[in-house]
Design a protein around this motif. Structure first.
Motif, PDB file in Angstrom:
ATOM      1  N   ILE A 130      44.956  46.930  45.779  1.00  0.00           N
ATOM      2  CA  ILE A 130      44.918  45.859  46.775  1.00  0.00           C
ATOM      3  C   ILE A 130      45.536  44.568  46.210  1.00  0.00           C
ATOM      4  CG2 ILE A 130      42.579  45.055  46.188  1.00  0.00           C
ATOM      5  CD1 ILE A 130      44.066  45.159  49.748  1.00  0.00           C
ATOM      6  N   THR A 131      45.363  44.340  44.912  1.00  0.00           N
ATOM      7  CA  THR A 131      45.920  43.125  44.324  1.00  0.00           C
ATOM      8  C   THR A 131      47.433  43.078  44.538  1.00  0.00           C
ATOM      9  OG1 THR A 131      44.145  43.131  42.709  1.00  0.00           O
ATOM     10  CG2 THR A 131      46.046  41.732  42.217  1.00  0.00           C
ATOM     11  N   GLY A 132      48.063  44.223  44.399  1.00  0.00           N
ATOM     12  CA  GLY A 132      49.503  44.285  44.618  1.00  0.00           C
ATOM     13  C   GLY A 132      49.867  44.093  46.081  1.00  0.00           C
ATOM     14  N   GLY A 192      28.632  42.559  37.891  1.00  0.00           N
ATOM     15  CA  GLY A 192      29.090  43.953  37.924  1.00  0.00           C
ATOM     16  C   GLY A 192      28.461  44.738  39.059  1.00  0.00           C
ATOM     17  N   ARG A 193      28.856  45.984  39.184  1.00  0.00           N
ATOM     18  CA  ARG A 193      28.437  46.814  40.305  1.00  0.00           C
ATOM     19  C   ARG A 193      26.959  47.186  40.205  1.00  0.00           C
ATOM     20  NH1 ARG A 193      32.283  47.225  44.340  1.00  0.00           N
ATOM     21  NH2 ARG A 193      30.873  48.842  45.095  1.00  0.00           N
ATOM     22  N   VAL A 194      26.350  47.304  41.353  1.00  0.00           N
ATOM     23  CA  VAL A 194      24.956  47.769  41.374  1.00  0.00           C
ATOM     24  C   VAL A 194      24.872  49.180  41.966  1.00  0.00           C
ATOM     25  CG1 VAL A 194      23.941  45.474  41.503  1.00  0.00           C
ATOM     26  CG2 VAL A 194      24.513  46.671  43.616  1.00  0.00           C
ATOM     27  N   VAL A 233      42.280  30.598  37.124  1.00  0.00           N
ATOM     28  CA  VAL A 233      41.522  30.982  38.316  1.00  0.00           C
ATOM     29  C   VAL A 233      41.033  32.419  38.162  1.00  0.00           C
ATOM     30  CG1 VAL A 233      42.503  29.278  39.920  1.00  0.00           C
ATOM     31  CG2 VAL A 233      43.696  31.433  39.605  1.00  0.00           C
ATOM     32  N   ASP A 234      39.722  32.545  38.013  1.00  0.00           N
ATOM     33  CA  ASP A 234      39.079  33.861  37.952  1.00  0.00           C
ATOM     34  C   ASP A 234      38.709  34.201  39.391  1.00  0.00           C
ATOM     35  OD1 ASP A 234      37.300  35.991  37.776  1.00  0.00           O
ATOM     36  OD2 ASP A 234      36.037  35.079  36.233  1.00  0.00           O
ATOM     37  N   THR A 235      39.349  35.235  39.936  1.00  0.00           N
ATOM     38  CA  THR A 235      39.246  35.496  41.373  1.00  0.00           C
ATOM     39  C   THR A 235      38.429  36.737  41.662  1.00  0.00           C
ATOM     40  OG1 THR A 235      41.275  36.823  41.338  1.00  0.00           O
ATOM     41  CG2 THR A 235      41.541  34.448  41.710  1.00  0.00           C
ATOM     42  N   TRP A 236      37.322  36.573  42.353  1.00  0.00           N
ATOM     43  CA  TRP A 236      36.515  37.735  42.741  1.00  0.00           C
ATOM     44  C   TRP A 236      36.847  38.145  44.164  1.00  0.00           C
ATOM     45  CZ3 TRP A 236      33.394  38.806  46.855  1.00  0.00           C
ATOM     46  CH2 TRP A 236      32.748  40.063  46.806  1.00  0.00           C
ATOM     47  N   TRP A 237      37.111  39.416  44.337  1.00  0.00           N
ATOM     48  CA  TRP A 237      37.338  39.972  45.678  1.00  0.00           C
ATOM     49  C   TRP A 237      37.451  41.470  45.560  1.00  0.00           C
ATOM     50  CZ3 TRP A 237      42.556  41.606  47.228  1.00  0.00           C
ATOM     51  CH2 TRP A 237      43.498  41.459  46.215  1.00  0.00           C
ATOM     52  N   GLN A 238      37.722  42.144  46.684  1.00  0.00           N
ATOM     53  CA  GLN A 238      37.712  43.603  46.721  1.00  0.00           C
ATOM     54  C   GLN A 238      38.783  44.139  47.666  1.00  0.00           C
ATOM     55  OE1 GLN A 238      33.665  43.848  48.430  1.00  0.00           O
ATOM     56  NE2 GLN A 238      33.117  44.893  46.531  1.00  0.00           N
ATOM     57  N   THR A 239      39.041  45.432  47.541  1.00  0.00           N
ATOM     58  CA  THR A 239      39.917  46.101  48.499  1.00  0.00           C
ATOM     59  C   THR A 239      39.424  45.792  49.918  1.00  0.00           C
ATOM     60  OG1 THR A 239      40.160  47.884  46.901  1.00  0.00           O
ATOM     61  CG2 THR A 239      40.841  48.364  49.163  1.00  0.00           C
ATOM     62  N   GLU A 240      38.117  45.828  50.082  1.00  0.00           N
ATOM     63  CA  GLU A 240      37.506  45.642  51.398  1.00  0.00           C
ATOM     64  C   GLU A 240      37.658  44.214  51.919  1.00  0.00           C
ATOM     65  OE1 GLU A 240      36.229  47.067  48.751  1.00  0.00           O
ATOM     66  OE2 GLU A 240      35.011  48.817  49.259  1.00  0.00           O
ATOM     67  N   THR A 241      37.613  43.241  51.030  1.00  0.00           N
ATOM     68  CA  THR A 241      37.676  41.851  51.495  1.00  0.00           C
ATOM     69  C   THR A 241      39.122  41.441  51.808  1.00  0.00           C
ATOM     70  OG1 THR A 241      37.927  40.803  49.322  1.00  0.00           O
ATOM     71  CG2 THR A 241      35.665  41.241  50.067  1.00  0.00           C
ATOM     72  N   TYR A 283      43.033  53.422  49.897  1.00  0.00           N
ATOM     73  CA  TYR A 283      41.852  54.183  49.474  1.00  0.00           C
ATOM     74  C   TYR A 283      41.202  53.551  48.256  1.00  0.00           C
ATOM     75  CZ  TYR A 283      42.719  57.565  52.996  1.00  0.00           C
ATOM     76  OH  TYR A 283      42.858  58.135  54.231  1.00  0.00           O
ATOM     77  N   THR A 284      39.885  53.527  48.288  1.00  0.00           N
ATOM     78  CA  THR A 284      39.141  52.990  47.157  1.00  0.00           C
ATOM     79  C   THR A 284      37.888  53.830  46.957  1.00  0.00           C
ATOM     80  OG1 THR A 284      38.319  50.958  46.128  1.00  0.00           O
ATOM     81  CG2 THR A 284      37.778  51.262  48.446  1.00  0.00           C
ATOM     82  N   SER A 285      37.359  53.769  45.751  1.00  0.00           N
ATOM     83  CA  SER A 285      36.193  54.603  45.440  1.00  0.00           C
ATOM     84  C   SER A 285      34.906  53.926  45.846  1.00  0.00           C
ATOM     85  CB  SER A 285      36.155  54.884  43.945  1.00  0.00           C
ATOM     86  OG  SER A 285      37.293  55.598  43.578  1.00  0.00           O
ATOM     87  N   GLY A 345      28.337  45.292  47.046  1.00  0.00           N
ATOM     88  CA  GLY A 345      27.973  46.233  45.977  1.00  0.00           C
ATOM     89  C   GLY A 345      27.962  45.630  44.587  1.00  0.00           C
ATOM     90  N   ASP A 346      28.075  44.303  44.504  1.00  0.00           N
ATOM     91  CA  ASP A 346      28.056  43.634  43.199  1.00  0.00           C
ATOM     92  C   ASP A 346      26.763  42.837  43.010  1.00  0.00           C
ATOM     93  OD1 ASP A 346      30.480  44.419  42.128  1.00  0.00           O
ATOM     94  OD2 ASP A 346      31.588  42.756  42.997  1.00  0.00           O
ATOM     95  N   GLY A 347      26.300  42.789  41.783  1.00  0.00           N
ATOM     96  CA  GLY A 347      25.211  41.904  41.419  1.00  0.00           C
ATOM     97  C   GLY A 347      25.800  40.578  40.961  1.00  0.00           C
TER      98      GLY A 347
HETATM   99  C1  7RM Z   1      40.613  42.938  43.585  1.00  0.00           C
HETATM  100  C2  7RM Z   1      39.895  44.182  43.151  1.00  0.00           C
HETATM  101  C3  7RM Z   1      36.519  45.371  43.430  1.00  0.00           C
HETATM  102  C4  7RM Z   1      35.428  45.255  42.417  1.00  0.00           C
HETATM  103  C5  7RM Z   1      34.411  44.209  42.782  1.00  0.00           C
HETATM  104  C6  7RM Z   1      33.875  43.792  41.419  1.00  0.00           C
HETATM  105  C7  7RM Z   1      35.102  43.869  40.547  1.00  0.00           C
HETATM  106  C8  7RM Z   1      36.983  42.225  40.981  1.00  0.00           C
HETATM  107  C9  7RM Z   1      36.315  40.497  39.845  1.00  0.00           C
HETATM  108  C10 7RM Z   1      35.332  41.503  39.728  1.00  0.00           C
HETATM  109  C11 7RM Z   1      34.045  40.115  38.422  1.00  0.00           C
HETATM  110  C12 7RM Z   1      36.086  39.247  39.174  1.00  0.00           C
HETATM  111  N1  7RM Z   1      39.550  45.053  44.125  1.00  0.00           N
HETATM  112  N2  7RM Z   1      35.787  42.562  40.440  1.00  0.00           N
HETATM  113  N3  7RM Z   1      37.318  40.968  40.621  1.00  0.00           N
HETATM  114  N4  7RM Z   1      34.204  41.305  39.014  1.00  0.00           N
HETATM  115  N5  7RM Z   1      34.929  39.102  38.479  1.00  0.00           N
HETATM  116  N6  7RM Z   1      36.967  38.236  39.209  1.00  0.00           N
HETATM  117  O1  7RM Z   1      39.658  44.349  41.991  1.00  0.00           O
HETATM  118  O2  7RM Z   1      38.372  46.951  45.178  1.00  0.00           O
HETATM  119  O3  7RM Z   1      39.635  47.382  43.167  1.00  0.00           O
HETATM  120  O4  7RM Z   1      37.544  46.248  42.992  1.00  0.00           O
HETATM  121  O5  7RM Z   1      35.962  44.819  41.167  1.00  0.00           O
HETATM  122  O6  7RM Z   1      32.932  44.701  40.976  1.00  0.00           O
HETATM  123  O7  7RM Z   1      33.413  44.755  43.619  1.00  0.00           O
HETATM  124  S1  7RM Z   1      38.799  46.479  43.885  1.00  0.00           S
END
Ligand code: 7RM
Length: 656
Positions: free
Chosen positions: A319-321, A525-527, A419-427, A272-274, A510-512
């Protein structure tokens, strides 16, 4: 696009050292370019090659089927079992005696499990679940502290084909009840408690309250089993028949359990995620694609080598875990560190002490943690020998260049790539990140798309923007570990992620973001109405509903404001009833109420009382204005649609 600004003008770049590059799995720009180009142009060829590494029980006949977009099918026809990918495949190899998990409890107790031992424990755990009647396709809620049994519970579910739904231990009974109900869970795995900051977190008590709450509902699922692991030995209430001790059943359980052959597209888990409404979404991940993605991204992004000791400090509740404590590292046969407690317990050097003790070589944490360490002071880090570290990672939110530079200098001693890793629960897995042996990293940028990821910056109309223009991040092609849906709500799945732009399905995270002239992505960040507090996602609506459910609250508006440590902090504007006595006692009461409804992580950092909220003529709360007020900045932009300008003047008077 008012909220997206090109705020960062950071231009330092750090290429990998020659030593690092020489040993790295991928070490040339040409290799990255070639592999990335192929992965996007011919995903079937690329992912077929990667998937060959996994121990399929039956081979798949099609790599990608996108005919039913936006629901993808990957590796159709194939059968595998995620727990067998993580465990059984290593048993016939030299890795059988290798450490899988090195665990430390907060009080200082430790436990180490080799792959052989973990396999045995998971089989036993799976048999306990079976003995309680849990079967393939059943949903099982897991609400546990960070103990080895949490990883075992997850893998045991996967082994028998039950769908796990891990709920972070910091969520309240109410939040747990909502998730059990939405997922239709028929069993819960928990512990008597867990250690956090020297105190017992009474998890079983929360489960009892959650189930009591559900029992009062007509159509709530029936939870037949609460399986309780003994951890803290605190007193717990007991419901005969429903509640069972793990250690009692485990004594009789066999240590042999054949993994259930799962279809590639069988659901592996819900998490579950918000989102932007009050109701959290049960993100659905399936078996084949998720495992391929978790396996490959862990190996590539962390440049995993056989002798690495890898530590991801996240909780398995996120999700990271899931992807980078359990499935990804174990699929690679890595040695993972797992820690139960707080970083300040019993002293502020605990993380570094753990790194020194276990010779951690790859360390993955969150920006909020890094900012906290920065604040605590360099001496807590410098006291320990961190020469084993070779690679650092971050995840969860944008990292400010100052924190990045501190991480590099003080923790990484200017030697370790970050390594700065961008991703999401969904990805499901990492989407944008450096390849540490190749990419020149830049403080604050997640840099470039991972293999198979076709990322772009689009405007509202779907037009691709030029270098450094701020816009919306978009993913234009399907990828193996992508979500397959929102549990029980297909309409919301289509609406939230796939309807931003017309034409071919494009994923909207959902990110800018902006992309610089080197093709590096800078996440802004989020939009939407999602706030990110310490890397934890919360929807403003969720916190608002919690506040409004308190009898003295008429109306509430919640916004995020910048915070030096947590990234964003929750600021709530509340209109109380006439009778309410506004003051510190009410603030404390509302905080306690939000803790009860969602969990401590959702407590507002600030609550401001107001007679009215600023609204448009159509009655929409003007969040942009409230965000500016919360941040203490001058309001910019159009306020002409505001209903009552005196409200704004009054709100400003609350600024502290
Ligand atoms: C893995 C995780 C996802 C949201 C995502 C972003 C933000 C996550 C980064 C980031 C900038 C990053 N899943 N986000 N990683 N923003 N740089 N490296 O966090 O579903 O809980 O959150 O978190 O906004 O949409 S999550």
């Amino acid at each position: 696009m008012g909220q997206i600004e090109n705020v960062l003008s950071e231009n330092r770049a750090f290429p990998p050292s020659e030593e690092f590059r020489a040993e790295a799995r991928v070490s040339s720009e040409q290799a990255y370019q070639r592999m990335h180009a192929e992965s996007v142009a011919r995903p079937e060829v690329f992912w077929d090659r990667v998937a060959q590494d996994l121990p399929w029980i039956e081979p798949y006949d099609k790599v990608l089927d996108w005919s039913d977009a936006p629901v993808a099918k990957w590796f159709s026809g194939g059968k595998l079992n995620a727990s067998a990918v993580c465990l059984d495949q290593h048993l016939e190899t030299i890795r059988s005696g290798k450490r899988a998990i090195i665990w430390e409890g907060e009080p200082g107790d430790t436990r180490t499990l080799t792959y052989t031992q973990l396999h045995l424990e998971v089989c036993r755990f799976a048999n306990v679940l079976k003995a309680r009647g849990v079967k393939k396709g059943d949903r099982v809620a897991i609400y546990m502290p960070m103990i080895p049994e949490l990883a075992m519970a997850v893998l045991a579910c996967a082994r028998i084909g039950a769908i796990h739904s891990v709920v972070f231990g910091g969520f309240s009974a109410q939040a747990l009840a909502d998730r059990i109900e939405d997922g239709g869970c028929s069993a819960v795995i928990t512990a008597d408690g867990g250690w956090r900051r020297g105190k017992v977190l009474p998890l079983k008590k929360e489960v009892d309250a959650a189930l009591e709450n559900l029992a009062a509902k007509a159509d709530a699922p029936e939870v037949h089993t609460v399986l309780v692991v003994r951890r803290t030995e605190n007193e717990v209430a007991w419901s005969e028949g429903r509640d069972v001790w793990y250690h009692d059943l485990c004594a009789e359980a066999s240590t042999e359990c054949e993994p259930e052959p799962m279809d590639s597209e069988d659901v592996l888990f819900l998490l579950y995620t918000s989102g932007s409404t009050g109701k959290p979404k049960g993100i659905v991940h399936t078996t084949g694609g998720y495992m391929v993605g978790a396996y490959f991204s862990t190996q590539m992004v962390f440049d995993l080598q056989d002798e690495d000791v890898y530590w991801c400090t996240a909780d398995v509740g996120w999700i990271t875990g899931h992807s980078y404590i359990v499935y990804g590292p174990l699929a690679n046969g890595a040695t993972c560190v797992m820690y139960e407690g707080a970083p300040s317990e019993p002293h502020e050097g605990r993380f570094w002490e753990i790194c020194e003790r276990h010779k951690v070589s790859v360390f993955y944490t969150a920006p909020t943690a890094i900012r906290t360490f920065m604040r605590w002071g360099d001496e807590h880090v410098e006291r320990y020998d961190l020469s084993s570290l070779r690679l650092l990672g971050t995840v969860g939110e944008p990292i400010n260049p100052e924190a990045w530079m501190w991480y590099r200098r003080v923790v990484g001693q200017e030697r370790c790539p970050i390594v700065d890793t961008w991703w999401q629960t969904e990805t499901g897995v990492i989407m944008i990140a450096p390849l540490p042996g190749v990419t020149a990293t830049k403080p604050g940028s997640a840099t470039r798309p991972f293999f198979g990821v076709d990322a772009a910056i689009l405007d509202e109309d779907g037009k691709e923007l030029g270098p450094n223009e701020g816009g919306l991040l978009a993913i234009r092609k399907p990828w193996p570990s992508m979500l397959r849906g929102i549990w029980g709500d297909e309409a919301r799945f289509r609406e939230t992620y796939w309807s931003k732009w017309a034409g071919e399905p494009i994923y909207f995270p959902g990110d800018g973001a902006r992309k610089d002239e080197d093709g590096c992505f800078w996440i802004l960040g989020r939009v939407d109405d999602v706030i990110n507090v310490s890397g934890h996602r919360l929807s403003t609506m969720e916190v608002e509903s919690a506040l409004v459910s308190h009898p003295v609250v008429c109306e509430a508006a919640v916004v995020g404001r910048p915070d030096d440590v947590t990234g964003q902090a929750i600021c709530a504007f509340v209109t109380p009833t006439k009778e309410a006595e506004v003051g510190a006692a009410l603030i404390a009461e509302l905080n306690a109420h939000v803790s009860k409804e969602i969990g401590k992580l959702a407590r507002p950092a600030q609550i401001r009382f107001t007679d009215a909220l600023p609204k448009t003529r159509s009655g929409k709360i003007m969040r942009r204005l409230l965000r500016d007020i919360a941040a203490g900045v001058e309001t910019v932009g159009d306020t002409s649609t505001i209903e009552d300008l005196t409200v704004l003047a009054k709100l400003r008077g609350f600024e502290d």
